[in-house]
Design an enzyme around this catalytic site. Structure first.
Site, PDB file in Angstrom:
ATOM      1  N   HIS A 150       0.850  -1.197   0.000  1.00  0.00           N
ATOM      2  CA  HIS A 150       0.000   0.000   0.000  1.00  0.00           C
ATOM      3  C   HIS A 150       0.879   1.238   0.000  1.00  0.00           C
ATOM      4  CE1 HIS A 150      -3.135   2.878   1.093  1.00  0.00           C
ATOM      5  NE2 HIS A 150      -3.956   1.973   0.623  1.00  0.00           N
TER       6      HIS A 150
ATOM      7  N   ASP B 228      -7.955  -5.545  -0.310  1.00  0.00           N
ATOM      8  CA  ASP B 228      -8.425  -6.307  -1.466  1.00  0.00           C
ATOM      9  C   ASP B 228      -8.088  -7.787  -1.394  1.00  0.00           C
ATOM     10  OD1 ASP B 228      -9.730  -4.211  -2.644  1.00  0.00           O
ATOM     11  OD2 ASP B 228      -7.988  -3.539  -3.778  1.00  0.00           O
TER      12      ASP B 228
HETATM   13  N1  ACO Z   1       4.041  -7.493  -4.702  1.00  0.00           N
HETATM   14  C1  ACO Z   1       5.383  -7.544  -4.828  1.00  0.00           C
HETATM   15  N2  ACO Z   1       6.189  -6.511  -4.539  1.00  0.00           N
HETATM   16  C2  ACO Z   1       5.611  -5.391  -4.106  1.00  0.00           C
HETATM   17  C3  ACO Z   1       4.233  -5.266  -3.928  1.00  0.00           C
HETATM   18  C4  ACO Z   1       3.434  -6.375  -4.261  1.00  0.00           C
HETATM   19  N3  ACO Z   1       2.097  -6.329  -4.137  1.00  0.00           N
HETATM   20  N4  ACO Z   1       3.949  -4.019  -3.473  1.00  0.00           N
HETATM   21  C5  ACO Z   1       5.114  -3.387  -3.355  1.00  0.00           C
HETATM   22  N5  ACO Z   1       6.118  -4.215  -3.742  1.00  0.00           N
HETATM   23  C6  ACO Z   1       7.516  -3.900  -3.770  1.00  0.00           C
HETATM   24  C7  ACO Z   1       7.827  -2.861  -4.807  1.00  0.00           C
HETATM   25  O1  ACO Z   1       8.058  -3.438  -6.079  1.00  0.00           O
HETATM   26  C8  ACO Z   1       9.071  -2.231  -4.231  1.00  0.00           C
HETATM   27  O2  ACO Z   1      10.157  -3.083  -4.434  1.00  0.00           O
HETATM   28  P1  ACO Z   1      11.599  -2.506  -4.868  1.00  0.00           P
HETATM   29  O3  ACO Z   1      11.980  -1.586  -3.740  1.00  0.00           O
HETATM   30  O4  ACO Z   1      12.428  -3.722  -5.004  1.00  0.00           O
HETATM   31  O5  ACO Z   1      11.349  -1.786  -6.169  1.00  0.00           O
HETATM   32  C9  ACO Z   1       8.773  -2.232  -2.742  1.00  0.00           C
HETATM   33  O6  ACO Z   1       7.868  -3.307  -2.528  1.00  0.00           O
HETATM   34  C10 ACO Z   1       8.178  -0.967  -2.193  1.00  0.00           C
HETATM   35  O7  ACO Z   1       7.033  -0.636  -2.938  1.00  0.00           O
HETATM   36  P2  ACO Z   1       6.224   0.673  -2.611  1.00  0.00           P
HETATM   37  O8  ACO Z   1       7.015   1.877  -3.012  1.00  0.00           O
HETATM   38  O9  ACO Z   1       5.743   0.582  -1.204  1.00  0.00           O
HETATM   39  O10 ACO Z   1       4.959   0.510  -3.572  1.00  0.00           O
HETATM   40  P3  ACO Z   1       4.068   1.661  -4.199  1.00  0.00           P
HETATM   41  O11 ACO Z   1       3.645   2.592  -3.148  1.00  0.00           O
HETATM   42  O12 ACO Z   1       4.707   2.257  -5.399  1.00  0.00           O
HETATM   43  O13 ACO Z   1       2.819   0.806  -4.732  1.00  0.00           O
HETATM   44  C11 ACO Z   1       0.893  -0.490  -4.686  1.00  0.00           C
HETATM   45  C12 ACO Z   1       1.694   0.563  -3.963  1.00  0.00           C
HETATM   46  C13 ACO Z   1       0.577  -0.018  -6.129  1.00  0.00           C
HETATM   47  C14 ACO Z   1      -0.428  -0.684  -3.960  1.00  0.00           C
HETATM   48  C15 ACO Z   1       1.692  -1.795  -4.734  1.00  0.00           C
HETATM   49  O14 ACO Z   1       1.920  -2.238  -3.426  1.00  0.00           O
HETATM   50  C16 ACO Z   1       1.035  -2.876  -5.561  1.00  0.00           C
HETATM   51  O15 ACO Z   1       1.208  -2.918  -6.780  1.00  0.00           O
HETATM   52  N6  ACO Z   1       0.223  -3.782  -4.919  1.00  0.00           N
HETATM   53  C17 ACO Z   1      -0.491  -4.780  -5.643  1.00  0.00           C
HETATM   54  C18 ACO Z   1      -1.795  -4.222  -6.201  1.00  0.00           C
HETATM   55  C19 ACO Z   1      -2.816  -3.984  -5.117  1.00  0.00           C
HETATM   56  O16 ACO Z   1      -3.055  -4.829  -4.267  1.00  0.00           O
HETATM   57  N7  ACO Z   1      -3.461  -2.812  -5.165  1.00  0.00           N
HETATM   58  C20 ACO Z   1      -4.518  -2.445  -4.212  1.00  0.00           C
HETATM   59  C21 ACO Z   1      -4.095  -1.269  -3.390  1.00  0.00           C
HETATM   60  S1  ACO Z   1      -5.261  -0.942  -2.110  1.00  0.00           S
HETATM   61  C22 ACO Z   1      -6.610  -0.326  -2.864  1.00  0.00           C
HETATM   62  O17 ACO Z   1      -6.584   0.211  -3.936  1.00  0.00           O
HETATM   63  C23 ACO Z   1      -7.912  -0.504  -2.160  1.00  0.00           C
END
Ligand code: ACO
Length: 378
Positions: A263, A314
């Site tokens: 998130h 989700d």
């Molecule tokens: N799976 C695998 N790796 C992940 C995930 C994930 N779900 N989420 C974050 N990471 C990784 C990123 O790739 C990043 O890795 P890196 O440092 O090696 O590049 C690291 O964790 C940190 O990521 P953040 O900067 O915290 O992620 P960001 O804020 O850009 O993205 C997001 C947030 C889009 C929600 C992301 O976590 C994601 O894609 N999740 C999956 C989709 C999802 O579940 N969305 C629903 C969100 S809640 C809602 O809308 C109700």
């Protein structure tokens, strides 16, 4: 020649404060407040109508206000017949979120308050949108499946009508209570992507229908609202709890994004997860399908150990909707049926104190160069 210094830049606008709001506060340490009320206290007690009223008007309704609000919503549930005709014209392969977005856009033409962005007109239009987003989903779904839309039952609540209009059966009281709680969890979340899209659109003084159309388009993406549909696909792919760890490790090794995890704001856990997890456990017992929750719990354990990432709402919403009898393609529309209250509240707030939202970008293209005539181009 550059005339300004390189500005500060935050990719994805992470951590950027893009505006003020009195509607909702997301505490990164797992708190969520609507107008000062903690969702943990209110979520499984209030009806969705109470929460929608609170978001729109700033205070909880008294008995009479709630009764009037429910009647106003009930009076607006029917769609104009031209909109129903349009839903019939869409290919049967249309995703319900695309149907919804198209329907919201078309509804604008039938609203006599369309070009009035005053507070009162926006509240009237919000009530119509809250009522009709739900109907677009339920009627649209029936039409996609070759069935006739059902008339609404004014005596049923918004959550109960959703069940009824979808499958023609009035739900049990416990099912309505659950959907109310789920709707309450999804109703607002400050400047999430779809709400921000709604605010940007409305900040040009485009109306609330344009804003909600933008929001519907934005919600569909799998990094936002679309994640609850993708999470169900993931759980179906995993099938059994004993396969969860190996499945997840393989996906992580392939650098895949795991749906239902991570998130932008919460780093210590999504405040909505404990309530959604509890509903999932309850439904698992009621339906004898406890496997889904066991898979989710295993994924949570491994994801925490491997990546230090927490589940978001989700993850558990996916099996919850499945066990409540909804097809996965309805997961994101169900999210929209609730979030429309938040979108509308944000548009009202934006229009009440508007300033155009227009950020800058950081230019990364070539520096100034001379325009060559056609003969000088290699
Ligand atoms: N799976 C695998 N790796 C992940 C995930 C994930 N779900 N989420 C974050 N990471 C990784 C990123 O790739 C990043 O890795 P890196 O440092 O090696 O590049 C690291 O964790 C940190 O990521 P953040 O900067 O915290 O992620 P960001 O804020 O850009 O993205 C997001 C947030 C889009 C929600 C992301 O976590 C994601 O894609 N999740 C999956 C989709 C999802 O579940 N969305 C629903 C969100 S809640 C809602 O809308 C109700």
């Amino acid at each position: 020649m550059a005339t300004e210094k390189k500005p500060e830049y935050s990719p994805g606008l992470a951590g950027v404060i893009a505006g003020e709001t009195a509607i909702c506060w997301v505490d990164p340490n797992a708190g969520l407040m609507y107008r000062g009320y903690d969702i943990h206290e209110m979520g499984d007690k209030a009806t969705f109508e109470e929460v929608a009223y609170l978001l729109l008007n700033g205070e909880l309704p008294n008995g009479k206000q709630l009764k009037d609000f429910k009647q106003q919503i009930a009076a607006q549930r029917d769609l104009p017949k031209e909109v129903v005709e349009m839903l019939r014209l869409l290919p049967k392969s249309t995703h319900p979120m695309d149907m919804l977005r198209t329907g919201v856009s078309m509804l604008s033409a039938f609203d006599k308050d369309l070009s009035d962005n005053s507070h009162d007109a926006n509240i009237r239009k919000s009530i119509r949108l809250i009522a009709r987003v739900s109907t677009l989903i339920t009627d649209g779904w029936r039409i996609l499946h070759g069935e006739k839309p059902l008339p609404e039952k004014p005596e049923l609540s918004q959550a109960a009508n959703f069940f009824y209009k979808l499958n023609g059966k009035a739900p049990e009281a416990w099912q309505t209570r659950m959907l109310d709680t789920i709707f309450n969890l999804y109703a607002d979340h400050e400047f999430n992507a779809s709400t921000f899209a709604a605010r940007v659109t409305s900040s040009t003084l485009a109306g609330i229908y344009a804003a909600v159309t933008s929001a519907c388009g934005t919600l569909k993406g799998p990094l936002h609202g679309g994640a609850n549909e993708e999470s169900m696909k993931m759980l179906e792919d995993i099938k059994t709890p004993d396969r969860a760890e190996a499945w997840l490790k393989k996906q992580l090794a392939a650098k895949a994004k795991i749906m239902g995890f991570g998130h932008r704001v919460y780093k210590k856990g999504d405040s909505r997860v404990p309530i959604m997890r509890k509903i999932a456990r309850d439904l698992g017992k009621r339906t004898g399908k406890e496997n889904w929750v066991l898979i989710c719990e295993k994924l949570e354990e491994v994801m925490d150990r491997e990546k230090g990432l927490c589940a978001n709402v989700d993850l558990y919403a996916a099996p919850v909707f499945w066990m409540l009898g909804f097809a996965p393609a309805l997961n994101t529309p169900l999210f929209a049926a609730s979030r429309v209250a938040g979108w509308c509240a944000h548009v009202v707030e934006q229009h009440d104190n508007n300033r155009l939202i227009r950020p800058r970008s950081l230019y990364t293209g070539p520096q100034l160069r001379k325009y060559p005539g056609p003969a000088d181009r290699s």
